[in-house]
Design an enzyme around this catalytic site. Structure first.
Site, PDB file in Angstrom:
ATOM      1  N   LEU A  21      62.528 -29.681  74.192  1.00 13.92           N
ATOM      2  CA  LEU A  21      62.754 -28.284  73.817  1.00 13.92           C
ATOM      3  C   LEU A  21      62.266 -28.010  72.390  1.00 13.92           C
ATOM      4  O   LEU A  21      62.337 -26.882  71.914  1.00 13.92           O
ATOM      5  CB  LEU A  21      64.249 -27.956  73.932  1.00 13.92           C
ATOM      6  CG  LEU A  21      64.807 -28.060  75.356  1.00 13.92           C
ATOM      7  CD1 LEU A  21      66.328 -27.969  75.352  1.00 13.92           C
ATOM      8  CD2 LEU A  21      64.215 -26.970  76.243  1.00 13.92           C
ATOM      9  N   THR A  69      60.856 -39.033  69.408  1.00 14.73           N
ATOM     10  CA  THR A  69      62.002 -39.254  70.267  1.00 14.73           C
ATOM     11  C   THR A  69      61.776 -40.552  71.033  1.00 14.73           C
ATOM     12  O   THR A  69      60.848 -41.306  70.741  1.00 14.73           O
ATOM     13  CB  THR A  69      62.282 -37.992  71.130  1.00 14.73           C
ATOM     14  OG1 THR A  69      63.445 -38.228  71.890  1.00 14.73           O
ATOM     15  CG2 THR A  69      61.145 -37.633  72.045  1.00 14.73           C
ATOM     16  N   LYS A  73      61.520 -43.945  67.942  1.00 17.16           N
ATOM     17  CA  LYS A  73      62.254 -43.772  66.684  1.00 17.16           C
ATOM     18  C   LYS A  73      62.350 -45.043  65.847  1.00 17.16           C
ATOM     19  O   LYS A  73      62.394 -44.974  64.627  1.00 17.16           O
ATOM     20  CB  LYS A  73      63.670 -43.272  66.966  1.00 17.16           C
ATOM     21  CG  LYS A  73      63.732 -41.832  67.401  1.00 17.16           C
ATOM     22  CD  LYS A  73      65.171 -41.380  67.509  1.00 17.16           C
ATOM     23  CE  LYS A  73      65.249 -39.976  68.048  1.00 17.16           C
ATOM     24  NZ  LYS A  73      66.604 -39.421  68.003  1.00 17.16           N
ATOM     25  N   ASP A 109      68.799 -36.771  62.386  1.00 18.37           N
ATOM     26  CA  ASP A 109      69.801 -36.769  63.469  1.00 18.37           C
ATOM     27  C   ASP A 109      71.235 -36.711  62.927  1.00 18.37           C
ATOM     28  O   ASP A 109      72.104 -36.063  63.510  1.00 18.37           O
ATOM     29  CB  ASP A 109      69.655 -38.021  64.351  1.00 18.37           C
ATOM     30  CG  ASP A 109      68.443 -37.940  65.263  1.00 18.37           C
ATOM     31  OD1 ASP A 109      68.060 -36.817  65.644  1.00 18.37           O
ATOM     32  OD2 ASP A 109      67.871 -38.993  65.582  1.00 18.37           O
ATOM     33  N   GLY A 132      80.728 -44.469  72.000  1.00 17.72           N
ATOM     34  CA  GLY A 132      79.366 -44.932  72.247  1.00 17.72           C
ATOM     35  C   GLY A 132      78.863 -45.714  71.051  1.00 17.72           C
ATOM     36  O   GLY A 132      79.442 -45.611  69.952  1.00 17.72           O
ATOM     37  N   GLY A 135      71.860 -45.229  69.821  1.00 15.76           N
ATOM     38  CA  GLY A 135      71.152 -44.582  68.712  1.00 15.76           C
ATOM     39  C   GLY A 135      71.878 -43.360  68.168  1.00 15.76           C
ATOM     40  O   GLY A 135      71.986 -43.183  66.946  1.00 15.76           O
ATOM     41  N   ARG A 156      82.213 -49.140  75.499  1.00 15.66           N
ATOM     42  CA  ARG A 156      82.429 -49.986  76.668  1.00 15.66           C
ATOM     43  C   ARG A 156      82.164 -51.456  76.310  1.00 15.66           C
ATOM     44  O   ARG A 156      82.980 -52.318  76.576  1.00 15.66           O
ATOM     45  CB  ARG A 156      81.475 -49.508  77.782  1.00 15.66           C
ATOM     46  CG  ARG A 156      81.553 -50.298  79.050  1.00 15.66           C
ATOM     47  CD  ARG A 156      80.652 -49.678  80.090  1.00 15.66           C
ATOM     48  NE  ARG A 156      79.245 -49.679  79.688  1.00 15.66           N
ATOM     49  CZ  ARG A 156      78.253 -49.197  80.426  1.00 15.66           C
ATOM     50  NH1 ARG A 156      78.494 -48.666  81.607  1.00 15.66           N
ATOM     51  NH2 ARG A 156      77.012 -49.237  79.989  1.00 15.66           N
ATOM     52  N   VAL A 158      82.415 -53.723  73.593  1.00 16.39           N
ATOM     53  CA  VAL A 158      83.096 -53.634  72.292  1.00 16.39           C
ATOM     54  C   VAL A 158      82.329 -54.362  71.198  1.00 16.39           C
ATOM     55  O   VAL A 158      82.378 -53.973  70.022  1.00 16.39           O
ATOM     56  CB  VAL A 158      84.570 -54.094  72.393  1.00 16.39           C
ATOM     57  CG1 VAL A 158      84.700 -55.585  72.562  1.00 16.39           C
ATOM     58  CG2 VAL A 158      85.372 -53.587  71.201  1.00 16.39           C
ATOM     59  N   ALA A 217      77.265 -34.823  72.364  1.00 10.21           N
ATOM     60  CA  ALA A 217      75.834 -34.890  72.041  1.00 10.21           C
ATOM     61  C   ALA A 217      74.977 -34.422  73.214  1.00 10.21           C
ATOM     62  O   ALA A 217      73.827 -34.024  73.032  1.00 10.21           O
ATOM     63  CB  ALA A 217      75.450 -36.311  71.646  1.00 10.21           C
ATOM     64  N   TYR A 219      73.415 -32.052  75.983  1.00  9.77           N
ATOM     65  CA  TYR A 219      73.219 -30.611  76.113  1.00  9.77           C
ATOM     66  C   TYR A 219      72.702 -30.194  77.494  1.00  9.77           C
ATOM     67  O   TYR A 219      72.429 -29.016  77.725  1.00  9.77           O
ATOM     68  CB  TYR A 219      72.323 -30.062  74.996  1.00  9.77           C
ATOM     69  CG  TYR A 219      70.969 -30.698  74.904  1.00  9.77           C
ATOM     70  CD1 TYR A 219      69.920 -30.273  75.697  1.00  9.77           C
ATOM     71  CD2 TYR A 219      70.741 -31.734  74.012  1.00  9.77           C
ATOM     72  CE1 TYR A 219      68.678 -30.860  75.611  1.00  9.77           C
ATOM     73  CE2 TYR A 219      69.505 -32.331  73.918  1.00  9.77           C
ATOM     74  CZ  TYR A 219      68.476 -31.891  74.725  1.00  9.77           C
ATOM     75  OH  TYR A 219      67.240 -32.480  74.642  1.00  9.77           O
TER      76      TYR A 219
HETATM   77  P1  ATR Z   1      71.273 -43.328  72.757  1.00  7.51           P
HETATM   78  O1  ATR Z   1      70.302 -44.190  72.028  1.00  7.51           O
HETATM   79  O2  ATR Z   1      70.683 -42.089  73.334  1.00  7.51           O
HETATM   80  O3  ATR Z   1      72.515 -43.070  71.979  1.00  7.51           O
HETATM   81  P2  ATR Z   1      71.946 -45.636  74.400  1.00  7.51           P
HETATM   82  O4  ATR Z   1      71.472 -46.532  73.331  1.00  7.51           O
HETATM   83  O5  ATR Z   1      71.415 -45.842  75.776  1.00  7.51           O
HETATM   84  O6  ATR Z   1      71.691 -44.108  74.091  1.00  7.51           O
HETATM   85  O7  ATR Z   1      73.538 -45.675  74.415  1.00  7.51           O
HETATM   86  C1  ATR Z   1      74.271 -45.195  75.453  1.00  7.51           C
HETATM   87  C2  ATR Z   1      75.745 -45.386  75.171  1.00  7.51           C
HETATM   88  O8  ATR Z   1      76.456 -44.882  76.291  1.00  7.51           O
HETATM   89  C3  ATR Z   1      76.165 -46.836  74.990  1.00  7.51           C
HETATM   90  O9  ATR Z   1      77.163 -46.886  74.004  1.00  7.51           O
HETATM   91  C4  ATR Z   1      76.729 -47.178  76.358  1.00  7.51           C
HETATM   92  O10 ATR Z   1      77.726 -48.196  76.355  1.00  7.51           O
HETATM   93  P3  ATR Z   1      77.335 -49.759  76.347  1.00  7.51           P
HETATM   94  O11 ATR Z   1      76.992 -50.082  74.928  1.00  7.51           O
HETATM   95  O12 ATR Z   1      78.559 -50.448  76.810  1.00  7.51           O
HETATM   96  O13 ATR Z   1      76.167 -49.883  77.274  1.00  7.51           O
HETATM   97  C5  ATR Z   1      77.358 -45.875  76.753  1.00  7.51           C
HETATM   98  N1  ATR Z   1      77.512 -45.751  78.209  1.00  7.51           N
HETATM   99  C6  ATR Z   1      76.538 -45.570  79.122  1.00  7.51           C
HETATM  100  N2  ATR Z   1      77.061 -45.480  80.353  1.00  7.51           N
HETATM  101  C7  ATR Z   1      78.412 -45.617  80.225  1.00  7.51           C
HETATM  102  C8  ATR Z   1      79.516 -45.594  81.145  1.00  7.51           C
HETATM  103  N3  ATR Z   1      79.349 -45.417  82.438  1.00  7.51           N
HETATM  104  N4  ATR Z   1      80.759 -45.738  80.629  1.00  7.51           N
HETATM  105  C9  ATR Z   1      80.956 -45.913  79.311  1.00  7.51           C
HETATM  106  N5  ATR Z   1      79.961 -45.938  78.393  1.00  7.51           N
HETATM  107  C10 ATR Z   1      78.700 -45.791  78.841  1.00  7.51           C
END
Ligand code: ATR
Length: 276
Positions: A21, A69, A73, A109, A132, A135, A156, A158, A217, A219
């Protein structure tokens, strides 16, 4: 069409890129303040194996600004001449500015996270949950600590939350301890849970408290299940659109030197994303 041989080219790169976008909001901004003969903003799909030659292309074609993106990055950093300290700390560049073939990398960001929250309240001294550890969470963690808030990262996996907490300064908890989120002033969802679906949420509705600020985050959809349920709980919600807009506005200013016309840029985004 106001494009001429004087027009400077800005662009966003990614792979995929066709749903970006950014061209919409930047070009709407140029038009709104009458600089659409000076600047044009396009999108280019650049594969990761072409990134090095693309960066040479920035210099060769004298492209002015490049927004990055996924998946560029982090990888683009190695090809730049200077990287701003904040982008170094976050570990990612989403904005490149070409100053006479010298390429400067920035990260806007984190401004997309703290800007919209600080329109509602000062972050200083607040308890902030980042859910989460990818990134988006890194940019949020940097911003939260930078603004002197108390950071707790829930994830998830930890171990990833612990790494971020150690790096930026904060606590880490597994999703099994999500109950703790009740005590937070601000909640930022940086997971992909709720993306492109109406029936998933990273946080059970009953954990959301009245008066909390809940910022998603995501949208697409604009109104995620998390935001819908947070509203029902009496929380104050911030759409992912605000993050997109605020980080884009900071890029707009770096590329053009003009203040971004936020209301026009927000209106085109809302129109595109279907806000009623
Ligand atoms: P971005 O860079 O866009 O932030 P990413 O690096 O893919 O995206 O991170 C996605 C986040 O969503 C991660 O923290 C992921 O948790 P894990 O580190 O345990 O993988 C979290 N995530 C994705 N699917 C999930 C789910 N079903 N339940 C809980 N957390 C989830």
């Amino acid at each position: 069409m106001k494009i001429s041989s004087e027009t400077k080219v800005n662009m966003v790169i990614g792979d995929p890129i066709n749903h970006s976008l950014s061209p919409l909001i930047h070009n709407a901004g140029y038009e709104a303040i009458g600089i659409d003969s000076d600047f044009v903003y396009v999108a280019c799909r650049v594969g990761i194996n072409r990134l090095a030659s693309f960066v040479e292309g920035i210099r060769a074609m004298n492209i002015l600004g490049v927004s990055c993106t996924i998946p560029h990055k982090v990888w683009i950093m190695q090809y730049l001449d200077f990287i701003d300290e904040i982008a170094k700390k976050i570990g990612a560049v989403n904005t490149v500015v070409n100053d006479n073939s010298t390429l400067h990398g920035y990260n806007t960001d984190w401004l997309g996270v703290v800007g919209p929250i600080e329109k509602l309240t000062s972050l200083s001294g607040k308890a902030v949950a980042v859910v989460g550890a990818g990134g988006a969470a890194r940019a949020a963690a940097y911003g939260v600590v930078q603004k002197n808030a108390k950071l707790t990262i829930f994830n998830r996996t930890v171990s990833k939350a612990e790494e971020l907490a150690t790096e930026f300064g904060g606590d880490a908890l597994p999703l099994e301890s999500l109950d703790e989120i009740k005590k937070m002033d601000v909640i930022f969802n940086a997971t992909s849970v709720g993306l492109k679906t109406d029936d998933e949420t990273p946080i059970p509705q009953d954990l959301i408290q009245p008066g909390q600020i809940v910022f998603d985050a995501i949208y697409t959809p604009l109104e995620t299940r998390l935001l819908r349920e947070s509203k029902l709980q009496g929380a104050i919600t911030i759409h992912g659109l605000e993050m997109l807009l605020a980080q884009g506005a900071a890029q707009f200013e770096l590329y053009t030197g003009h203040e971004a016309p936020l209301s026009v840029m927000r209106a085109v985004l809302e129109n595109k994303l279907g806000k009623k």
